[in-house]
Design a protein around this motif. Structure first.
Motif, short mmCIF file in Angstrom:
data_model
loop_
_atom_site.label_atom_id
_atom_site.label_comp_id
_atom_site.label_asym_id
_atom_site.label_seq_id
_atom_site.Cartn_x
_atom_site.Cartn_y
_atom_site.Cartn_z
N LEU A 62 0.84 -1.19 0.00
CA LEU A 62 0.00 0.00 0.00
C LEU A 62 0.88 1.24 0.00
N GLY A 63 0.39 2.30 -0.61
CA GLY A 63 1.08 3.58 -0.56
C GLY A 63 0.37 4.52 0.40
N LEU A 64 1.13 5.29 1.16
CA LEU A 64 0.57 6.28 2.08
C LEU A 64 1.29 7.60 1.87
N VAL A 65 0.55 8.62 1.48
CA VAL A 65 1.11 9.96 1.32
C VAL A 65 0.51 10.84 2.41
N ILE A 66 1.35 11.27 3.35
CA ILE A 66 0.89 12.11 4.45
C ILE A 66 1.36 13.54 4.24
N SER A 67 0.68 14.47 4.89
CA SER A 67 0.92 15.88 4.65
C SER A 67 2.23 16.37 5.25
N SER A 122 -3.56 11.89 2.39
CA SER A 122 -4.08 13.04 3.12
C SER A 122 -3.74 14.28 2.30
N PRO A 123 -4.64 14.76 1.46
CA PRO A 123 -4.30 15.78 0.47
C PRO A 123 -3.81 17.09 1.09
N THR A 124 -2.81 17.68 0.44
CA THR A 124 -2.30 18.97 0.91
C THR A 124 -3.15 20.14 0.43
N ASP A 125 -3.94 19.92 -0.62
CA ASP A 125 -4.84 20.97 -1.11
C ASP A 125 -5.99 20.31 -1.84
N PRO A 129 -5.20 17.84 -10.10
CA PRO A 129 -5.80 17.06 -11.19
C PRO A 129 -5.36 15.60 -11.16
N LEU A 130 -4.16 15.33 -10.64
CA LEU A 130 -3.67 13.96 -10.58
C LEU A 130 -4.58 13.10 -9.71
N MET A 131 -5.07 13.65 -8.59
CA MET A 131 -5.96 12.88 -7.72
C MET A 131 -7.24 12.52 -8.46
N LEU A 132 -7.77 13.47 -9.21
CA LEU A 132 -9.00 13.21 -9.97
C LEU A 132 -8.75 12.16 -11.03
N ASP A 133 -7.63 12.26 -11.73
CA ASP A 133 -7.30 11.28 -12.77
C ASP A 133 -7.08 9.89 -12.17
N THR A 134 -6.42 9.84 -11.01
CA THR A 134 -6.16 8.56 -10.36
C THR A 134 -7.46 7.89 -9.94
N MET A 141 -8.34 3.77 -3.83
CA MET A 141 -7.81 4.91 -3.10
C MET A 141 -8.77 5.31 -1.99
N VAL A 142 -8.21 5.78 -0.88
CA VAL A 142 -8.99 6.28 0.25
C VAL A 142 -8.31 7.55 0.74
N PHE A 143 -9.10 8.59 0.99
CA PHE A 143 -8.59 9.80 1.62
C PHE A 143 -8.66 9.64 3.13
N VAL A 144 -7.63 10.09 3.83
CA VAL A 144 -7.61 9.98 5.29
C VAL A 144 -7.30 11.35 5.89
N ASP A 145 -8.07 11.74 6.88
CA ASP A 145 -7.98 13.03 7.57
C ASP A 145 -8.53 14.16 6.71
N ARG A 146 -7.93 14.41 5.57
CA ARG A 146 -8.40 15.45 4.65
C ARG A 146 -8.96 14.78 3.39
N TRP A 147 -9.64 15.56 2.59
CA TRP A 147 -10.20 15.01 1.36
C TRP A 147 -10.29 16.10 0.31
N ILE A 148 -10.62 15.71 -0.90
CA ILE A 148 -10.80 16.65 -2.01
C ILE A 148 -12.26 16.58 -2.42
N GLU A 149 -12.94 17.69 -2.31
CA GLU A 149 -14.36 17.73 -2.63
C GLU A 149 -14.57 17.47 -4.12
N GLY A 150 -15.60 16.70 -4.42
CA GLY A 150 -15.91 16.41 -5.81
C GLY A 150 -15.22 15.18 -6.36
N VAL A 151 -14.32 14.55 -5.58
CA VAL A 151 -13.65 13.33 -6.00
C VAL A 151 -14.33 12.15 -5.31
N ASP A 152 -14.79 11.20 -6.11
CA ASP A 152 -15.57 10.07 -5.58
C ASP A 152 -14.64 9.02 -4.97
N VAL A 153 -14.18 9.30 -3.76
CA VAL A 153 -13.26 8.44 -3.03
C VAL A 153 -13.72 8.38 -1.58
N PRO A 154 -13.75 7.21 -0.95
CA PRO A 154 -14.12 7.15 0.47
C PRO A 154 -13.18 8.00 1.32
#
Length: 363
Positions: A62-67, A122-125, A129-134, A141-154
């Motif tokens: 698994l990959g984890l990208v933290i802020s 945990s998105p920094t902003d 566009p990469l998050m949307l494309d991914t 993919m799962v967002f943790v703590d923060r999220w990006i509005e409009g992206v259909d991800v748990p």
């Protein structure tokens, strides 16, 4: 180094049978499975992970990208993610975005190139566009703590709205009326959400939130120091400062002490995101604690569900107020909670509700 042929010979089975056992295929008899596993253990055989991933299209990674890895909250979150992933048979590769969108996207691309099975971010902003494309490409993919509005991800996060309301009620009960906030970046969902919760809680008590009492930081100590210095320079400084992050709270504490002022005698201080050393500061800092451990575990479970093709829903776990002595509370031992994660099933504690003043407190 032992090979798969060596294991097959020692177990008295074919290479294909060893492969089926290692890949947990149900067609192998219990006796053959036991002999293969015993031979694997005796010979110290280790499967070739790269070759296996090419055959199964799975890397068990698994990959984890933290802020920000230097933020104690994200460090604890990463630890709980790694522990839960390991328990489920996965390894974790961690990327530190350092609160920079460009570096965040670099880590995401690198992890995808390494054929990870799923991604926790945990998105920094909110504008990558990469998050949307991914997400559109079907990458688990799962967002943790923060999220990006409009992206259909748990999204797995804490809900701090009620805890912020408890904090404001607590400050109001102690007689504080001029309350200010050091907010996080407006580009982040947590930055916006905590300001909105604070504003709503003040309004419920008939208190305003002047623009001068809202300062935006970057979830780093330096910004907490800078914003607090601006608050203290006002003709009418706030009576209490709420830092929407633990590092900004430490920066605020530095700024207050640099002025020769004392917490809570001259100004009250509270924080979002409790950390292990808040009980040991002088005075111990009143804070809102997130269930960090459970957030990490829930995020991994949601991601593994997505990898397996099972439905995964968003999760919001309640934060809670931990009352100590940085806001003018009565003396006594600091009240501490579980700072790495807590479960809703845990019994009541003194930290689960705000301290209430006696009736003779100021109106």
């Amino acid at each position: 180094m032992a090979s798969i042929k060596d294991v097959a010979a020692a177990a008295g089975v074919s290479v294909a049978t060893v492969s089926r056992v290692l890949n947990e295929h149900p067609s192998v008899s219990a006796d053959a499975r036991a002999r293969v596993l015993a031979s694997v253990e005796a010979l110290g055989y280790r499967p070739n992970a790269v070759a296996r991933s090419l055959r199964t299209h799975r890397t068990r990674t698994l990959g984890l990208v933290i802020s920000d890895v230097l933020n104690p909250y994200f460090t604890a979150l990463a630890r709980s993610v790694e522990e839960e992933a390991r328990a489920l048979g996965y390894s974790v590769i961690i990327g530190n975005a350092d609160e920079r969108p460009g570096l965040q996207d670099h880590h995401v691309r690198t992890l995808l190139d390494r054929r990870i099975d799923g991604l926790l971010v945990s998105p920094t902003d909110g504008g990558s566009p990469l998050m949307l494309d991914t997400a559109r490409a079907g990458t688990p993919m799962v967002f943790v703590d923060r999220w990006i509005e409009g992206v259909d991800v748990p999204v797995v996060r804490s809900d701090g709205r009620a805890a912020v309301g408890d904090l404001v009620a607590h400050l109001y009960g102690l007689g504080h009326r001029r309350l200010a906030i050091i907010a996080g970046p407006a580009a982040t969902t947590t930055g916006r959400e905590r300001v909105e919760a604070f504003r709503e809680a003040l309004s419920a008590h008939g208190l305003p939130l002047p623009d001068a009492y809202v300062g935006h930081g970057d979830f780093r100590a330096g910004s907490g120091r800078r914003v607090t210095e601006s608050f203290l320079g006002l003709p009418e400084p706030p009576e209490a400062v709420f830092a929407a992050d633990n590092l900004m709270a430490l920066g605020a504490l530095d700024a207050i002490r640099a002025r020769g002022l004392r917490v809570p005698d001259d100004i009250a201080l509270a924080a979002f995101d409790d950390i292990p050393w808040f009980p040991h500061t002088d005075p111990p800092i009143t804070a809102i604690a997130q269930p960090t451990g459970e957030l990490g575990r829930a995020a991994v479970r949601a991601l593994v569900d997505r990898i397996a093709g099972r439905p995964a829903r968003s999760v919001a776990l309640p934060a809670r107020l931990v009352v100590r002595r940085s806001c003018g509370e009565p003396g006594g031992d600091a009240v501490t909670g579980d700072l790495t994660g807590f479960r809703q099933s845990s019994g009541p504690s003194h930290a689960s509700a705000p301290w209430r003043p006696p009736r003779e407190s100021p109106p």
